[in-house]
Scaffold this motif. Structure first.
Motif, PDB file in Angstrom:
ATOM      1  N   LEU A 155       0.871  -1.169   0.000  1.00  0.00           N
ATOM      2  CA  LEU A 155       0.000   0.000   0.000  1.00  0.00           C
ATOM      3  C   LEU A 155       0.906   1.215   0.000  1.00  0.00           C
ATOM      4  O   LEU A 155       1.728   1.390   0.910  1.00  0.00           O
ATOM      5  CB  LEU A 155      -0.893   0.016   1.237  1.00  0.00           C
ATOM      6  CG  LEU A 155      -1.663   1.327   1.477  1.00  0.00           C
ATOM      7  CD1 LEU A 155      -2.724   1.531   0.397  1.00  0.00           C
ATOM      8  CD2 LEU A 155      -2.297   1.350   2.859  1.00  0.00           C
ATOM      9  N   LYS A 156       0.764   2.055  -1.005  1.00  0.00           N
ATOM     10  CA  LYS A 156       1.559   3.278  -1.090  1.00  0.00           C
ATOM     11  C   LYS A 156       0.645   4.480  -0.928  1.00  0.00           C
ATOM     12  O   LYS A 156      -0.456   4.512  -1.474  1.00  0.00           O
ATOM     13  CB  LYS A 156       2.337   3.357  -2.413  1.00  0.00           C
ATOM     14  CG  LYS A 156       3.435   2.296  -2.512  1.00  0.00           C
ATOM     15  CD  LYS A 156       4.285   2.470  -3.764  1.00  0.00           C
ATOM     16  CE  LYS A 156       5.381   1.413  -3.820  1.00  0.00           C
ATOM     17  NZ  LYS A 156       6.413   1.624  -2.771  1.00  0.00           N
ATOM     18  N   ILE A 157       1.121   5.463  -0.168  1.00  0.00           N
ATOM     19  CA  ILE A 157       0.359   6.679   0.091  1.00  0.00           C
ATOM     20  C   ILE A 157       1.168   7.861  -0.430  1.00  0.00           C
ATOM     21  O   ILE A 157       2.316   8.074  -0.024  1.00  0.00           O
ATOM     22  CB  ILE A 157       0.049   6.834   1.593  1.00  0.00           C
ATOM     23  CG1 ILE A 157      -0.756   5.627   2.082  1.00  0.00           C
ATOM     24  CG2 ILE A 157      -0.709   8.131   1.858  1.00  0.00           C
ATOM     25  CD1 ILE A 157      -1.086   5.648   3.557  1.00  0.00           C
ATOM     26  N   TRP A 158       0.562   8.606  -1.342  1.00  0.00           N
ATOM     27  CA  TRP A 158       1.225   9.709  -2.033  1.00  0.00           C
ATOM     28  C   TRP A 158       0.550  11.022  -1.647  1.00  0.00           C
ATOM     29  O   TRP A 158      -0.664  11.063  -1.433  1.00  0.00           O
ATOM     30  CB  TRP A 158       1.123   9.541  -3.552  1.00  0.00           C
ATOM     31  CG  TRP A 158       1.392   8.175  -4.073  1.00  0.00           C
ATOM     32  CD1 TRP A 158       0.528   7.107  -4.059  1.00  0.00           C
ATOM     33  CD2 TRP A 158       2.593   7.691  -4.697  1.00  0.00           C
ATOM     34  NE1 TRP A 158       1.110   6.001  -4.637  1.00  0.00           N
ATOM     35  CE2 TRP A 158       2.373   6.326  -5.037  1.00  0.00           C
ATOM     36  CE3 TRP A 158       3.807   8.286  -5.009  1.00  0.00           C
ATOM     37  CZ2 TRP A 158       3.346   5.556  -5.670  1.00  0.00           C
ATOM     38  CZ3 TRP A 158       4.776   7.516  -5.645  1.00  0.00           C
ATOM     39  CH2 TRP A 158       4.543   6.179  -5.964  1.00  0.00           C
ATOM     40  N   HIS A 159       1.315  12.102  -1.621  1.00  0.00           N
ATOM     41  CA  HIS A 159       0.721  13.421  -1.399  1.00  0.00           C
ATOM     42  C   HIS A 159       0.000  13.850  -2.671  1.00  0.00           C
ATOM     43  O   HIS A 159       0.557  13.795  -3.762  1.00  0.00           O
ATOM     44  CB  HIS A 159       1.804  14.438  -1.031  1.00  0.00           C
ATOM     45  CG  HIS A 159       1.262  15.700  -0.436  1.00  0.00           C
ATOM     46  ND1 HIS A 159       0.570  16.625  -1.164  1.00  0.00           N
ATOM     47  CD2 HIS A 159       1.289  16.170   0.833  1.00  0.00           C
ATOM     48  CE1 HIS A 159       0.207  17.625  -0.386  1.00  0.00           C
ATOM     49  NE2 HIS A 159       0.633  17.365   0.846  1.00  0.00           N
ATOM     50  N   ALA A 160      -1.244  14.291  -2.535  1.00  0.00           N
ATOM     51  CA  ALA A 160      -2.068  14.577  -3.709  1.00  0.00           C
ATOM     52  C   ALA A 160      -1.701  15.880  -4.402  1.00  0.00           C
ATOM     53  O   ALA A 160      -2.136  16.113  -5.527  1.00  0.00           O
ATOM     54  CB  ALA A 160      -3.546  14.608  -3.312  1.00  0.00           C
ATOM     55  N   SER A 161      -0.919  16.739  -3.744  1.00  0.00           N
ATOM     56  CA  SER A 161      -0.521  18.009  -4.371  1.00  0.00           C
ATOM     57  C   SER A 161       0.901  17.960  -4.907  1.00  0.00           C
ATOM     58  O   SER A 161       1.176  18.397  -6.026  1.00  0.00           O
ATOM     59  CB  SER A 161      -0.664  19.161  -3.371  1.00  0.00           C
ATOM     60  OG  SER A 161      -2.009  19.328  -2.982  1.00  0.00           O
ATOM     61  N   THR A 162       1.832  17.422  -4.108  1.00  0.00           N
ATOM     62  CA  THR A 162       3.231  17.358  -4.538  1.00  0.00           C
ATOM     63  C   THR A 162       3.554  16.043  -5.248  1.00  0.00           C
ATOM     64  O   THR A 162       4.599  15.936  -5.892  1.00  0.00           O
ATOM     65  CB  THR A 162       4.162  17.503  -3.330  1.00  0.00           C
ATOM     66  OG1 THR A 162       3.976  16.369  -2.449  1.00  0.00           O
ATOM     67  CG2 THR A 162       3.849  18.782  -2.554  1.00  0.00           C
ATOM     68  N   TYR A 163       2.661  15.038  -5.104  1.00  0.00           N
ATOM     69  CA  TYR A 163       2.839  13.701  -5.674  1.00  0.00           C
ATOM     70  C   TYR A 163       4.058  12.982  -5.090  1.00  0.00           C
ATOM     71  O   TYR A 163       4.557  12.024  -5.674  1.00  0.00           O
ATOM     72  CB  TYR A 163       2.926  13.759  -7.203  1.00  0.00           C
ATOM     73  CG  TYR A 163       1.711  14.387  -7.820  1.00  0.00           C
ATOM     74  CD1 TYR A 163       0.471  13.776  -7.720  1.00  0.00           C
ATOM     75  CD2 TYR A 163       1.787  15.614  -8.472  1.00  0.00           C
ATOM     76  CE1 TYR A 163      -0.658  14.351  -8.277  1.00  0.00           C
ATOM     77  CE2 TYR A 163       0.658  16.200  -9.021  1.00  0.00           C
ATOM     78  CZ  TYR A 163      -0.555  15.570  -8.921  1.00  0.00           C
ATOM     79  OH  TYR A 163      -1.672  16.151  -9.470  1.00  0.00           O
ATOM     80  N   ARG A 164       4.513  13.437  -3.941  1.00  0.00           N
ATOM     81  CA  ARG A 164       5.617  12.778  -3.255  1.00  0.00           C
ATOM     82  C   ARG A 164       5.110  11.506  -2.572  1.00  0.00           C
ATOM     83  O   ARG A 164       4.013  11.487  -2.017  1.00  0.00           O
ATOM     84  CB  ARG A 164       6.201  13.728  -2.205  1.00  0.00           C
ATOM     85  CG  ARG A 164       7.343  13.149  -1.381  1.00  0.00           C
ATOM     86  CD  ARG A 164       7.762  14.149  -0.314  1.00  0.00           C
ATOM     87  NE  ARG A 164       6.672  14.399   0.621  1.00  0.00           N
ATOM     88  CZ  ARG A 164       6.658  15.419   1.472  1.00  0.00           C
ATOM     89  NH1 ARG A 164       7.636  16.310   1.470  1.00  0.00           N
ATOM     90  NH2 ARG A 164       5.644  15.561   2.304  1.00  0.00           N
TER      91      ARG A 164
END
Length: 239
Positions: A116-125
């Motif tokens: 399960l990967k969680i990414w920042h929705a604004s920076t896509y980090r």
């Protein structure tokens, strides 16, 4: 491999296919004839292998679709400009599930690597990767109105909770209250509220009517607790 209705337009839906494309369709209907679909309005192409999953962003100001593919990538698309905004790489195997969180500023993805990967929705980090060692991860389901997320694996189901359902809030001695609702930061001045209305609200335990202003957004920071389960909290960024 998947289709989904546009939450902002009940006549539009998107489909994902092993032909490597995402197609956006529209239906037409009348009182005398059933709904019909003849040809897609347009296609979104860029994935190098079959597309397994898609999801529309629930927010009204973000015309986005997220997709996951057998090419091991997650892509974010703007369906108004028909452009790919970002390619998220990091999965070791096919991506089988991808989802925008409806309130938190994150994208969740899962794949046949079991991650399960969680990414920042604004920076896509990439914020974090979680492994539960239950073989392949096939589905991600977010409980609306909460931070509870369900994960479906080959060998079981996991339910996790991201952060807290309660908004973080603070108030100054001058009566200025500031709080976080998902990714948005809001404020209100309680000194502008009529004292009798304030007393009634406290005494009767009903919501207080105040003028609320949006003043910015917040970021997500990750923490690892003693049980090795991931949690999140907000910190404020002011300009």
């Amino acid at each position: 491999m998947m289709s989904q209705w546009n939450p902002k337009d009940p006549h539009i839906f998107a489909s994902a296919s092993l032909d490597r494309s995402i197609k956006v369709w529209g239906i037409s209907a009348s009182a005398s004839q059933p709904a019909s679909v003849t040809a897609p309005h347009f296609s979104l192409t860029g994935h190098e292998r079959g597309v397994n999953c898609i999801e529309y962003h629930q927010s009204g100001d973000k015309p986005y679709i997220v997709s996951g593919s057998d090419d091991k990538t997650v892509r974010v698309w703007d369906y108004q400009t028909k452009q790919c905004l970002q390619v998220l790489t990091g999965h070791a195997e096919n991506v089988s599930a991808a989802s925008f969180h409806p309130t938190l500023p994150i994208i969740l993805s899962g794949g046949e690597d079991g991650a399960l990967k969680i990414w920042h929705a604004s920076t896509y980090r990439l914020e974090t990767t979680v492994q539960y060692n239950l073989q392949r991860l096939w589905s991600i389901a977010v409980l609306r109105g909460s931070t509870v997320v369900g994960l479906g694996f080959d060998e079981g189901t996991v339910v996790i909770k991201l952060g807290s359902d309660d908004p973080i809030a603070s108030m100054t001695s001058q009566g200025k209250a500031v709080w976080s609702r998902g990714a948005e930061i809001q404020t209100a001045n309680l000194r502008l509220v009529d004292e009798s209305s304030l007393a009634d609200a406290i005494g009767e335990n009903f919501p207080l009517s105040v003028t609320v202003k949006d003043i910015g957004s917040c970021c997500v920071v990750r923490l690892l607790d003693r049980r090795r389960s991931w949690a999140f909290f907000f910190f404020f960024l002011f300009g």
